[in-house]
Design a protein around this motif. Structure first.
Motif: not given
Length: 398
Positions: A48-50, A54-61, A93-95, A159-167
């Motif tokens: 759902v976050a994709r 190309d490996g891009a995901y959307r998150f929120f803050f 982010t692109e992971i 915080a943003l990168r850590g969120t992407a990592f944990l997700a």
């Protein structure tokens, strides 16, 4: 056959052998990369976050940082000052497929930028934010929302990168929202004490965020994970919404609260927070460890035992005395508060950041979030007292 002919044939054979070896190496290398890419982008639950192939995901803050003056992107203007006004946004982010456990804490800034690329950060108006998060919640299988609260020394970019990592590692098919608070108050003792004050104050803004999510987005399952000093923000926020009648509705409760290595005063949690947690949160899981050096320092600074400490490595008499103390948090026959000791698997650098590096932890959290009842995990051994209280130990795989 002449010597020159034999030499030519030998050279030709050697050349063919080298070319064949290079070809095989290239084949297996390309196959490995193809499999890594497939595993990263195709064999993933987090859909759902994709936002692209190309490996891009959307998150929120949501953040309570005060932006500095001037023009420019919001991510470049957020300061270390706490404010009462909430700011909302998204980031994409692109992971990289190669991103894995063990790469986060020891990574250089260059590596983080290569493995987790921030494509864009965009501030949103409140209504737009709510609409976008709600749409992603509705698209998730369990109508779930995962909220994260980071710990001490975390700036906005981290915080943003850590969120992407944990997700990425947790890989749950649900939108992810980070509550960012100004934890980056400096590395000194004074900075830590200032961060504790900011954490306690930031609980008001987290409570406002939880209320907003509950009333406006209304996820079917709301999960909240708080790490280290972020645990202080989370439990204090729960304390502040305890009197809110909206949270008396079972559909509005926090489904799972996960506290990892919580830098929270043990006595205060037992005396003040436990009853309020039971009224607001369906299930609370506290991950504790006896070899946590950061919490040992915190215990000295704050002159009080920390909630995230256990005593698994002490002598038996002392062990049972202090485990009994921890079990005071657990009601007999109740599964609403679970204690999980991670000492046997806590092999991280400072024994505090197991929530960023240990696969057994991620597996256990995944099972806890995605199962309505307490999950069965073959790596977790459960002990039950004659009074009906339980205590679990997470072990390494066999």
């Amino acid at each position: 056959m002449s010597r020159g002919t034999r030499r030519a044939l030998w050279s030709l054979g050697l050349t063919l052998l080298v070319l064949g070896g290079l070809g095989a190496y290239g084949y297996f290398l390309s196959t490995t990369r193809a499999l890594e890419r497939a595993e990263s982008f195709e064999f993933r639950r987090m859909q759902v976050a994709r936002v692209s192939d190309d490996g891009a995901y959307r998150f929120f803050f949501v953040t309570n940082r005060v932006p500095e003056g001037g023009e420019g992107p919001i991510d470049g203007r957020l300061a270390r000052t706490r404010g009462a006004q909430l700011r909302f946004g998204l980031f994409e982010t692109e992971i990289a497929p190669t991103l894995g456990l063990g790469m986060w804490l020891n990574a250089s800034g260059w590596l983080l930028e290569e493995e987790i690329r921030i494509l864009r950060v965009r501030e949103l108006e409140r209504r737009d934010f709510l609409d976008q998060v709600r749409a992603m919640v509705d698209a998730s299988p369990q109508r779930a929302l995962l909220m994260l609260v980071h710990g001490y020394r975390t700036d906005f970019d981290f915080a943003l990168r850590g969120t992407a990592f944990l997700a990425h590692i947790l890989d749950i098919n649900a939108p992810v929202l980070v509550f960012d608070w100004p934890a980056d108050q400096g590395d000194s003792l004074r900075g830590y004490r200032r961060a504790r004050e900011v954490a306690t104050g930031s609980a008001s803004e987290l409570a406002d965020t939880l209320h907003l999510v509950s009333q406006e987005i209304r996820p079917g399952r709301l999960w909240l994970i708080a790490n280290s000093l972020g645990g202080e923000v989370a439990v204090e926020a729960v304390s502040r919404i305890f009197a809110d009648t909206d949270f008396s509705d079972p559909e509005s409760e926090i489904d799972q609260l996960v506290l990892t290595a919580p830098d929270v005063d043990y006595e205060r949690f037992h005396g003040d927070y436990k009853e309020k947690l039971a009224a607001v949160v369906r299930n609370t899981t506290v991950y504790v460890s006896s070899n946590d050096r950061a919490l040992l320092i915190s215990r000295v600074i704050n002159r009080g035992r920390r909630l995230g400490q256990s005593t698994l490595s002490k002598a038996d008499a002392e062990l049972f005395d202090e485990v009994e103390g921890l079990l005071e948090l657990v009601e007999p026959g109740s599964e609403r508060v679970a204690l999980v000791d991670v000492t046997p698997i806590n092999r991280t650098r400072n024994f505090h950041n197991f929530s960023l590096e240990v696969p057994e932890y991620f597996d256990d959290v995944f099972l806890r979030l995605t199962n309505a009842d307490e999950p069965q995990n073959r790596l977790r051994y459960r002990f039950r007292t004659p009074e009906g209280k339980s205590y679990s130990v997470l072990t390494r795989g066999r």
